[in-house]
Design a protein around this motif. Structure first.
Motif, PDB file in Angstrom:
ATOM      1  N   ARG A  60      -9.535  18.380  51.660  1.00 18.57           N
ATOM      2  CA  ARG A  60      -8.434  19.350  51.635  1.00 18.57           C
ATOM      3  C   ARG A  60      -8.003  19.557  50.196  1.00 18.57           C
ATOM      4  N   LEU A  61      -8.238  20.760  49.721  1.00 15.14           N
ATOM      5  CA  LEU A  61      -8.046  21.088  48.314  1.00 15.14           C
ATOM      6  C   LEU A  61      -7.151  22.312  48.194  1.00 15.14           C
ATOM      7  N   GLN A  62      -7.152  22.913  46.995  1.00 16.22           N
ATOM      8  CA  GLN A  62      -6.405  24.151  46.818  1.00 16.22           C
ATOM      9  C   GLN A  62      -7.198  25.128  45.972  1.00 16.22           C
ATOM     10  N   THR A  63      -6.889  26.392  46.134  1.00 14.79           N
ATOM     11  CA  THR A  63      -7.593  27.469  45.455  1.00 14.79           C
ATOM     12  C   THR A  63      -6.582  28.538  45.065  1.00 14.79           C
ATOM     13  N   SER A  64      -7.070  29.631  44.529  1.00 17.63           N
ATOM     14  CA  SER A  64      -6.195  30.721  44.106  1.00 17.63           C
ATOM     15  C   SER A  64      -7.023  31.980  43.970  1.00 17.63           C
ATOM     16  N   SER A  65      -6.370  33.111  43.911  1.00 18.16           N
ATOM     17  CA  SER A  65      -7.065  34.350  43.573  1.00 18.16           C
ATOM     18  C   SER A  65      -7.405  34.335  42.085  1.00 18.16           C
ATOM     19  N   GLY A  66      -8.225  35.293  41.669  1.00 16.13           N
ATOM     20  CA  GLY A  66      -8.568  35.424  40.257  1.00 16.13           C
ATOM     21  C   GLY A  66      -9.631  34.467  39.769  1.00 16.13           C
ATOM     22  N   ILE A  67     -10.364  33.832  40.703  1.00 22.63           N
ATOM     23  CA  ILE A  67     -11.442  32.922  40.335  1.00 22.63           C
ATOM     24  C   ILE A  67     -12.681  33.278  41.146  1.00 22.63           C
ATOM     25  N   PHE A  68     -13.815  32.670  40.783  1.00 21.84           N
ATOM     26  CA  PHE A  68     -15.056  32.908  41.509  1.00 21.84           C
ATOM     27  C   PHE A  68     -15.003  32.217  42.867  1.00 21.84           C
ATOM     28  N   SER A  69     -15.433  32.926  43.914  1.00 19.83           N
ATOM     29  CA  SER A  69     -15.541  32.396  45.277  1.00 19.83           C
ATOM     30  C   SER A  69     -14.305  31.605  45.690  1.00 19.83           C
ATOM     31  N   PRO A  70     -13.149  32.257  45.723  1.00 17.39           N
ATOM     32  CA  PRO A  70     -11.906  31.525  45.988  1.00 17.39           C
ATOM     33  C   PRO A  70     -11.761  31.015  47.411  1.00 17.39           C
ATOM     34  N   ASP A  71     -12.535  31.541  48.349  1.00 20.88           N
ATOM     35  CA  ASP A  71     -12.326  31.210  49.757  1.00 20.88           C
ATOM     36  C   ASP A  71     -13.255  30.126  50.288  1.00 20.88           C
ATOM     37  N   GLY A  72     -14.080  29.546  49.416  1.00 21.74           N
ATOM     38  CA  GLY A  72     -14.980  28.502  49.893  1.00 21.74           C
ATOM     39  C   GLY A  72     -16.145  28.308  48.946  1.00 21.74           C
ATOM     40  N   ILE A  73     -17.169  27.629  49.448  1.00 20.67           N
ATOM     41  CA  ILE A  73     -18.371  27.356  48.656  1.00 20.67           C
ATOM     42  C   ILE A  73     -19.326  28.528  48.820  1.00 20.67           C
ATOM     43  N   ASP A  74     -19.675  29.199  47.734  1.00 21.87           N
ATOM     44  CA  ASP A  74     -20.586  30.336  47.809  1.00 21.87           C
ATOM     45  C   ASP A  74     -21.998  29.862  48.133  1.00 21.87           C
ATOM     46  N   LYS A  75     -22.857  30.810  48.535  1.00 15.89           N
ATOM     47  CA  LYS A  75     -24.191  30.454  49.019  1.00 15.89           C
ATOM     48  C   LYS A  75     -25.023  29.737  47.965  1.00 15.89           C
ATOM     49  N   GLY A  76     -24.982  30.214  46.730  1.00 16.22           N
ATOM     50  CA  GLY A  76     -25.782  29.587  45.682  1.00 16.22           C
ATOM     51  C   GLY A  76     -25.369  28.149  45.420  1.00 16.22           C
ATOM     52  N   THR A  77     -24.066  27.929  45.314  1.00 12.56           N
ATOM     53  CA  THR A  77     -23.579  26.571  45.095  1.00 12.56           C
ATOM     54  C   THR A  77     -23.949  25.666  46.267  1.00 12.56           C
ATOM     55  N   ALA A  78     -23.856  26.181  47.497  1.00 10.46           N
ATOM     56  CA  ALA A  78     -24.235  25.385  48.669  1.00 10.46           C
ATOM     57  C   ALA A  78     -25.692  24.966  48.598  1.00 10.46           C
ATOM     58  N   VAL A  79     -26.568  25.881  48.152  1.00 11.24           N
ATOM     59  CA  VAL A  79     -27.980  25.542  48.000  1.00 11.24           C
ATOM     60  C   VAL A  79     -28.156  24.460  46.939  1.00 11.24           C
ATOM     61  N   LEU A  80     -27.481  24.604  45.820  1.00  8.83           N
ATOM     62  CA  LEU A  80     -27.591  23.603  44.749  1.00  8.83           C
ATOM     63  C   LEU A  80     -27.141  22.230  45.246  1.00  8.83           C
ATOM     64  N   LEU A  81     -26.000  22.174  45.921  1.00  9.20           N
ATOM     65  CA  LEU A  81     -25.484  20.895  46.393  1.00  9.20           C
ATOM     66  C   LEU A  81     -26.413  20.256  47.421  1.00  9.20           C
ATOM     67  N   ALA A  82     -27.118  21.084  48.189  1.00 10.47           N
ATOM     68  CA  ALA A  82     -28.043  20.555  49.194  1.00 10.47           C
ATOM     69  C   ALA A  82     -29.387  20.142  48.604  1.00 10.47           C
ATOM     70  N   GLU A  83     -29.820  20.834  47.548  1.00  7.57           N
ATOM     71  CA  GLU A  83     -31.187  20.667  47.054  1.00  7.57           C
ATOM     72  C   GLU A  83     -31.303  19.730  45.847  1.00  7.57           C
ATOM     73  N   ALA A  84     -30.289  19.680  45.012  1.00  7.80           N
ATOM     74  CA  ALA A  84     -30.407  18.887  43.788  1.00  7.80           C
ATOM     75  C   ALA A  84     -30.434  17.398  44.118  1.00  7.80           C
ATOM     76  N   PRO A  85     -31.261  16.617  43.433  1.00  2.00           N
ATOM     77  CA  PRO A  85     -31.279  15.178  43.670  1.00  2.00           C
ATOM     78  C   PRO A  85     -30.005  14.526  43.138  1.00  2.00           C
ATOM     79  N   SER A  86     -29.827  13.278  43.450  1.00  3.55           N
ATOM     80  CA  SER A  86     -28.622  12.574  43.014  1.00  3.55           C
ATOM     81  C   SER A  86     -28.485  12.630  41.498  1.00  3.55           C
ATOM     82  N   PRO A  87     -27.260  12.824  41.022  1.00  5.55           N
ATOM     83  CA  PRO A  87     -27.059  12.851  39.565  1.00  5.55           C
ATOM     84  C   PRO A  87     -27.211  11.457  38.972  1.00  5.55           C
ATOM     85  N   ALA A  88     -27.266  11.402  37.652  1.00  5.66           N
ATOM     86  CA  ALA A  88     -27.276  10.105  36.976  1.00  5.66           C
ATOM     87  C   ALA A  88     -26.059   9.300  37.435  1.00  5.66           C
ATOM     88  N   PRO A  89     -26.232   8.011  37.768  1.00  2.31           N
ATOM     89  CA  PRO A  89     -25.124   7.239  38.332  1.00  2.31           C
ATOM     90  C   PRO A  89     -24.015   6.926  37.338  1.00  2.31           C
TER      91      PRO A  89
END
Length: 204
Positions: free
Chosen positions: A30-59
């Motif tokens: 549960r977070l917060q957002t605002s108008s005047g930014i990119f994809s204010p209403d949720g996770i956009d499709k490209g970001t969702a793909v990145l989060l699903a596909e990218a391997p774990s970051p450096a620990p």
């Protein structure tokens, strides 16, 4: 309708926060957002793909999110790598504020969001994740990527998500030409009309 004004340092309209519920790192947040930014209403499709596909970051070490918006990439990096230091950058000051506030809501003390010029130019990054702002224009996009990708630490990787019909293949070729011989640029996967590109800095 989204406006190109989210590329402004100070977007038009009031900075009125509103609640946002999304799933990040496998849990509902549960977070917060605002108008005047990119994809204010949720996770956009490209970001969702990145989060699903990218391997774990450096620990641990320094991680970077280029173009953070309200923070989905930076927050995921911090949740997946709690011993790292996550930097999030956006020219839109509203985005940096929201990302810092959302990190605080999640109890994440390892996130620092700011405008790009506030980041120490000597910092090097072990992992970079980005849904780069393709629509700012080719020249501006190229300048942005050449500002940050050379700051990969030896052995580090950047993972970029780019829509195929917005020039992912030409961007891959351009990066391979522009970055010096210590970098390799590869296409790692394709999902839902998006490509995941990897830029790797050779180990010493």
């Amino acid at each position: 309708m989204e406006s190109a004004h989210y590329f402004s340092a100070q977007p038009a309209g009031p900075f009125s926060r509103k609640p946002l519920t999304v799933e990040l790192a496998g849990e509902t947040r549960r977070l917060q957002t605002s108008s005047g930014i990119f994809s204010p209403d949720g996770i956009d499709k490209g970001t969702a793909v990145l989060l699903a596909e990218a391997p774990s970051p450096a620990p641990q070490g320094n991680l970077l999110d280029i173009g953070c918006g309200w923070g989905p990439i930076a927050l995921t990096l911090a949740l997946r790598a709690p011993h790292s230091r996550v930097y999030a950058v956006d020219v839109n000051e509203r985005c940096a504020t929201l990302t810092n506030e959302n990190a605080a809501l999640l109890g994440l003390g390892n996130v620092t969001a700011s405008t790009p010029d506030a980041v120490d130019p000597e910092l090097r990054f072990d992992t970079i994740w980005s849904n780069p702002p393709i629509r700012i224009g080719k020249d501006e996009l190229h300048a942005l990527l050449l500002l940050w990708l050379p700051r990969l630490a030896p052995g580090g990787s950047a993972w970029l998500v780019v829509q195929k019909n917005l020039g992912s293949d030409s961007l891959q070729r351009w990066l391979a030409t522009e970055l010096d011989g210590s970098f390799t640029v590869t296409r790692e996967s394709t999902s839902k009309s998006f490509r995941i590109l990897r830029v790797r800095k050779a180990s010493r």
